[in-house]
Design an enzyme around this catalytic site. Structure first.
Site, PDB file in Angstrom:
ATOM      1  N   GLU A 126     -61.701  29.698  15.845  1.00  0.00           N
ATOM      2  CA  GLU A 126     -62.097  29.585  17.244  1.00  0.00           C
ATOM      3  C   GLU A 126     -62.392  30.959  17.809  1.00  0.00           C
ATOM      4  OE1 GLU A 126     -59.850  25.467  18.562  1.00  0.00           O
ATOM      5  OE2 GLU A 126     -58.932  27.350  19.124  1.00  0.00           O
ATOM      6  N   HIS A 242     -62.018  27.296  30.868  1.00  0.00           N
ATOM      7  CA  HIS A 242     -62.635  26.974  29.585  1.00  0.00           C
ATOM      8  C   HIS A 242     -64.144  26.969  29.774  1.00  0.00           C
ATOM      9  CE1 HIS A 242     -63.576  25.127  25.776  1.00  0.00           C
ATOM     10  NE2 HIS A 242     -62.310  25.277  25.422  1.00  0.00           N
ATOM     11  N   ARG A 288     -62.820  33.791  25.762  1.00  0.00           N
ATOM     12  CA  ARG A 288     -63.233  32.753  26.704  1.00  0.00           C
ATOM     13  C   ARG A 288     -63.711  33.293  28.047  1.00  0.00           C
ATOM     14  NH1 ARG A 288     -58.601  28.054  25.686  1.00  0.00           N
ATOM     15  NH2 ARG A 288     -59.515  27.281  23.742  1.00  0.00           N
ATOM     16  N   HIS A 349     -58.635  25.730  33.130  1.00  0.00           N
ATOM     17  CA  HIS A 349     -58.084  25.196  31.890  1.00  0.00           C
ATOM     18  C   HIS A 349     -56.639  25.596  31.636  1.00  0.00           C
ATOM     19  CE1 HIS A 349     -58.172  23.596  27.830  1.00  0.00           C
ATOM     20  NE2 HIS A 349     -57.937  24.785  27.302  1.00  0.00           N
ATOM     21  N   ARG A 384     -55.526  34.253  27.258  1.00  0.00           N
ATOM     22  CA  ARG A 384     -54.928  33.600  26.089  1.00  0.00           C
ATOM     23  C   ARG A 384     -55.930  33.460  24.949  1.00  0.00           C
ATOM     24  NH1 ARG A 384     -54.739  28.124  24.299  1.00  0.00           N
ATOM     25  NH2 ARG A 384     -55.900  27.455  26.150  1.00  0.00           N
TER      26      ARG A 384
END
Length: 538
Positions: A126, A242, A288, A349, A384
């Site tokens: 990811e 997100h 992100r 998110h 994160r």
């Protein structure tokens, strides 16, 4: 001023229930910690809805852990620190990375079935991960599988009692020590639950924003009740949006997992152009915050409300096998992930900040612990790393149980009461209207792009809602709104204070990261107001 207690009560007049360990909330943090604690303690688990309702259930991508021989703890540490943009606690990251694999084995022993390929764990990659280290289940239903396994084990455990549809109003404290909580039952009656240890596992705060991937229960309850009880709350300005939530008329902001981009999907603006090369060399797999802001920028340039995620290079068979949940959900709205470009836009998110804890999950209030998204362990810093959240919950859940073993039993029950005598009968404006106004204010002024003038205006608008604390509250939605307002104010204030851009916090008037002045945390205490702690201080 945020009051110490939301309602009027006298402990001497309330029925009391005693337990060794009280776990507030479900999700992976609550379920896992309850199961581990039940090995040597009686556990009472309190959920405001049910065991199956949590953010974990909607987690698609997976859980990050060093499993592959090609991976190493050093790589995972490096990736986490890079994503965290200078605000991670190195010691907390070290704990996460080195203890994560053992936690995954615990999940497997508890019944979780991760996907396999050729007899080995199927690992994906990811955003901002340098290696394939994400374990997943049923393709893109990792959270649902973990909740299934842990909830089944919880129900079978004779040492765990579950109270569904109960609401924890406030924690009961005296002299910096937690004695349990004031809980409202489904019939409206209140009860004092006295516990040797109280663990907050209440999840996040996505409902602070108009558009979110979180379920309707994510109303920041744990952070607010911990703040009122005297715990420190840290880094509330860092909210992760997100990048790719479904943006389609009539559909909710359903998560389109980062793992889709990890498997090769690309982003295109409404003109069909790939654009990430203009923003970051990691393209679609950049952190992100970078991807989300890039999408917003493209939306503004093209005067659109969305961009597309394009996964059409993969075969229909592969798409259905790897992402069955996303495929079926999109299909319900006439969108085929294997042949259509899917319209997406950022949505709130995850909350990087939360209740400050040490490396064993304990807050400044003795006997009060926090685990999962409600906590701020230092793992996530300003942003994160994808799929580190599930790992954090199990690693620190285990550590909390270790710490609880060392606690002496409570010696007495304090004579505590809440005084609401100055409060009026009830709020005049319907809570649903107040909640919608708060969400719109947060989206407009404390979203992906922030400015001093906007934040100040948003803060003033939020303060107009403070009258809720002058009313007598009695319903779940009223308590939730009071908690949301508390956390919205903290988030807005923290964003005003931090005059730089870092991770999930972006100031258009201060677009650069400023390590000289701002490599430190914003810390809130109800008693002491706002403080600024250097990175080594908290």
């Amino acid at each position: 001023m945020i009051p110490r207690y939301l309602v009027d009560f006298d402990l001497n007049e309330l029925p009391q229930v005693h337990t060794d360990v009280m776990v507030i909330g479900a999700g992976i943090a609550g379920l896992f910690t309850a199961i581990k604690a039940s090995e040597s303690h009686k556990v009472l688990m309190i959920t405001k809805k049910s065991l199956l309702d949590s953010n974990t259930r909607y987690a698609q991508g997976g859980i990050a852990a060093v499993i592959s021989d090609e991976d190493s703890p050093a790589y995972h540490i490096q990736d986490t620190l890079m994503a965290g943009a200078g605000l991670c606690s190195p010691s907390a990251v070290d704990v996460l990375v080195h203890e994560g694999p053992a936690g995954v084995q615990d999940l497997i022993r508890m019944g979780t079935q991760f996907d396999l390929e050729n007899g080995e764990f199927a690992l994906t990659k990811e955003g901002a991960h340098s290696q394939r280290r994400i374990l997943h289940a049923h393709g893109d239903a990792t959270g649902a599988e973990i909740v299934r396994a842990l909830s089944e084990k919880t129900k079978q455990d004779p040492n765990i009692e579950v109270w569904d549809d109960h609401f924890v109003i406030d924690l009961i404290t005296e002299n910096g020590e937690c004695f349990g909580a004031l809980v409202q039952k489904p019939d409206g009656h209140k009860v004092f639950v006295r516990a040797n240890a109280t663990i907050l596992c209440t999840g996040g705060a996505g409902q602070l924003f108009r558009y979110t991937t979180n379920p309707d229960i994510a109303t920041a309850d744990g952070v607010a009740i911990a703040y009122r009880a005297g715990a420190l709350v840290k880094d509330m300005e860092f909210v992760q949006f997100h990048p790719t939530a479904l943006c389609y008329p009539g559909a909710p902001r359903f998560l389109v997992s980062e793992a889709v981009r990890g498997e090769g999907a690309v982003l295109r603006n409404i003109n069909g152009e790939r654009f990430m090369e203009r923003y970051d060399p990691l393209l679609e797999l950049a952190p992100r915050d970078i991807v989300a802001r890039a999408i917003v920028n493209e939306m503004e340039l093209t005067k659109s409300t969305f961009v597309y995620i394009d996964f059409t290079h993969e075969s229909e068979e592969t798409v259905k096998h790897r992402f069955p949940t996303i495929y079926e959900f999109c299909l319900n709205y006439g969108l085929d992930l294997s042949s259509d470009w899917i319209p997406v836009a950022p949505a709130a998110h995850y909350m990087m900040g939360g209740v400050h804890t040490d490396l064993y999950g304990e807050t400044e209030v003795r006997r009060l612990f926090a685990c999962g998204e409600v906590s701020s362990t230092g793992v996530h810093g300003a942003n994160r790393l994808a799929s580190n959240s599930l790992s954090e919950a199990i690693v620190f859940g285990r550590r909390i149980v270790e710490r609880i073993q060392q606690l002496e039993p409570l010696q007495y029950t304090p004579a505590v009461s809440g005084d609401c005598t100055a409060r009026t009968e009830h709020a005049k404006q319907p809570i649903v209207e107040k909640k919608l106004k708060l969400q719109k204010v947060m989206l407009r002024y404390a979203g992906l792009k922030r400015t001093a003038s906007g934040l100040e205006k948003g803060h003033e608008e939020l303060k107009r809602q403070l009258s809720i604390f002058d009313t007598c509250l009695s319903k779940r939605e009223e308590y939730e709104f009071a908690n949301m307002l508390t956390c919205a104010l903290l988030t807005m204030q923290a964003a005003i204070i931090r005059e730089e851009s870092r991770g999930g916090h972006y100031r258009e008037d201060f677009p650069q990261k400023d390590d000289l002045n701002w490599r430190k945390h914003t810390v809130f205490s109800r008693e002491q107001g706002i403080t600024e702690g250097h990175i080594d201080d908290v």
